[in-house]
Design a protein around this motif. Sequence first.
Motif, mmCIF file in Angstrom:
data_model
loop_
_atom_site.group_PDB
_atom_site.id
_atom_site.type_symbol
_atom_site.label_atom_id
_atom_site.label_comp_id
_atom_site.label_asym_id
_atom_site.label_seq_id
_atom_site.Cartn_x
_atom_site.Cartn_y
_atom_site.Cartn_z
ATOM 1 N N ALA A 52 0.823 -1.209 0.000
ATOM 2 C CA ALA A 52 0.000 0.000 0.000
ATOM 3 C C ALA A 52 0.859 1.262 0.000
ATOM 4 O O ALA A 52 0.394 2.329 -0.412
ATOM 5 C CB ALA A 52 -0.925 -0.003 1.226
ATOM 6 N N LEU A 53 2.101 1.154 0.467
ATOM 7 C CA LEU A 53 2.977 2.322 0.504
ATOM 8 C C LEU A 53 3.730 2.546 -0.801
ATOM 9 O O LEU A 53 4.356 3.575 -0.987
ATOM 10 C CB LEU A 53 3.978 2.174 1.653
ATOM 11 N N ILE A 54 3.682 1.564 -1.688
ATOM 12 C CA ILE A 54 4.388 1.687 -2.969
ATOM 13 C C ILE A 54 3.413 2.276 -3.984
ATOM 14 O O ILE A 54 2.433 1.650 -4.366
ATOM 15 C CB ILE A 54 4.909 0.319 -3.448
ATOM 16 N N HIS A 55 3.700 3.498 -4.408
ATOM 17 C CA HIS A 55 2.854 4.145 -5.397
ATOM 18 C C HIS A 55 3.694 5.104 -6.234
ATOM 19 O O HIS A 55 4.778 5.492 -5.846
ATOM 20 C CB HIS A 55 1.704 4.902 -4.720
ATOM 21 N N GLY A 56 3.207 5.406 -7.395
ATOM 22 C CA GLY A 56 3.901 6.350 -8.253
ATOM 23 C C GLY A 56 5.016 5.726 -9.077
ATOM 24 O O GLY A 56 5.823 6.433 -9.652
ATOM 25 N N VAL A 57 5.077 4.398 -9.126
ATOM 26 C CA VAL A 57 6.115 3.747 -9.915
ATOM 27 C C VAL A 57 5.566 3.492 -11.308
ATOM 28 O O VAL A 57 4.506 2.886 -11.465
ATOM 29 C CB VAL A 57 6.556 2.412 -9.268
ATOM 30 N N THR A 58 6.266 3.978 -12.315
ATOM 31 C CA THR A 58 5.860 3.729 -13.693
ATOM 32 C C THR A 58 6.999 3.059 -14.439
ATOM 33 O O THR A 58 8.167 3.340 -14.195
ATOM 34 C CB THR A 58 5.477 5.036 -14.413
ATOM 35 N N VAL A 59 6.649 2.161 -15.315
ATOM 36 C CA VAL A 59 7.634 1.457 -16.133
ATOM 37 C C VAL A 59 7.332 1.792 -17.589
ATOM 38 O O VAL A 59 6.208 1.585 -18.054
ATOM 39 C CB VAL A 59 7.547 -0.074 -15.909
ATOM 40 N N PRO A 60 8.327 2.317 -18.310
ATOM 41 C CA PRO A 60 8.103 2.629 -19.724
ATOM 42 C C PRO A 60 7.736 1.360 -20.505
ATOM 43 O O PRO A 60 8.242 0.274 -20.205
ATOM 44 C CB PRO A 60 9.444 3.180 -20.204
ATOM 45 N N PRO A 61 6.844 1.469 -21.489
ATOM 46 C CA PRO A 61 6.428 0.291 -22.260
ATOM 47 C C PRO A 61 7.598 -0.464 -22.892
ATOM 48 O O PRO A 61 7.595 -1.692 -22.937
ATOM 49 C CB PRO A 61 5.505 0.869 -23.339
ATOM 50 N N ALA A 62 8.620 0.255 -23.357
ATOM 51 C CA ALA A 62 9.765 -0.423 -23.981
ATOM 52 C C ALA A 62 10.492 -1.296 -22.952
ATOM 53 O O ALA A 62 10.936 -2.408 -23.261
ATOM 54 C CB ALA A 62 10.723 0.593 -24.576
ATOM 55 N N SER A 63 10.618 -0.811 -21.723
ATOM 56 C CA SER A 63 11.280 -1.597 -20.684
ATOM 57 C C SER A 63 10.446 -2.811 -20.310
ATOM 58 O O SER A 63 10.977 -3.902 -20.088
ATOM 59 C CB SER A 63 11.526 -0.750 -19.437
ATOM 60 N N ALA A 64 9.127 -2.632 -20.259
ATOM 61 C CA ALA A 64 8.249 -3.752 -19.930
ATOM 62 C C ALA A 64 8.340 -4.827 -21.006
ATOM 63 O O ALA A 64 8.390 -6.024 -20.697
ATOM 64 C CB ALA A 64 6.816 -3.263 -19.769
ATOM 65 N N ARG A 65 8.370 -4.419 -22.281
ATOM 66 C CA ARG A 65 8.501 -5.395 -23.373
ATOM 67 C C ARG A 65 9.842 -6.106 -23.313
ATOM 68 O O ARG A 65 9.933 -7.308 -23.547
ATOM 69 C CB ARG A 65 8.329 -4.699 -24.724
ATOM 70 N N LEU A 66 10.909 -5.368 -22.981
ATOM 71 C CA LEU A 66 12.240 -5.966 -22.888
ATOM 72 C C LEU A 66 12.258 -7.045 -21.810
ATOM 73 O O LEU A 66 12.718 -8.157 -22.031
ATOM 74 C CB LEU A 66 13.283 -4.897 -22.576
ATOM 75 N N LEU A 67 11.717 -6.738 -20.643
ATOM 76 C CA LEU A 67 11.693 -7.698 -19.558
ATOM 77 C C LEU A 67 10.774 -8.865 -19.868
ATOM 78 O O LEU A 67 11.067 -10.007 -19.506
ATOM 79 C CB LEU A 67 11.270 -7.027 -18.249
#
Length: 75
Positions: A52-67
């Motif tokens: 619940a304390l983890i918020h505001g984290v965004t992952v760029p789409p290119a990084s998500a596809r790479l992973l």
Amino acid sequence: MTNLKIHGDAPLGLEALEGVEGGLAELRGDCARMVPHWEAPARITARPVSPALIHGVTVPPASARLLDGMSDYGN
């Protein structure tokens, strides 16, 4: 220990230390004398964080596809 002043972009290898007074044995002795001055910090242990304390984290789409394209560990 001698303070070396290096000019240019030549790599500094062991052959560059041949003309230095004292050599490797003196360097090792200098390091051994400095050990008491180098203190390791106390061990820091990380505590779990509530999701619940983890918020505001965004992952760029290119990084998500790479992973996503990587194989899982151990495959």
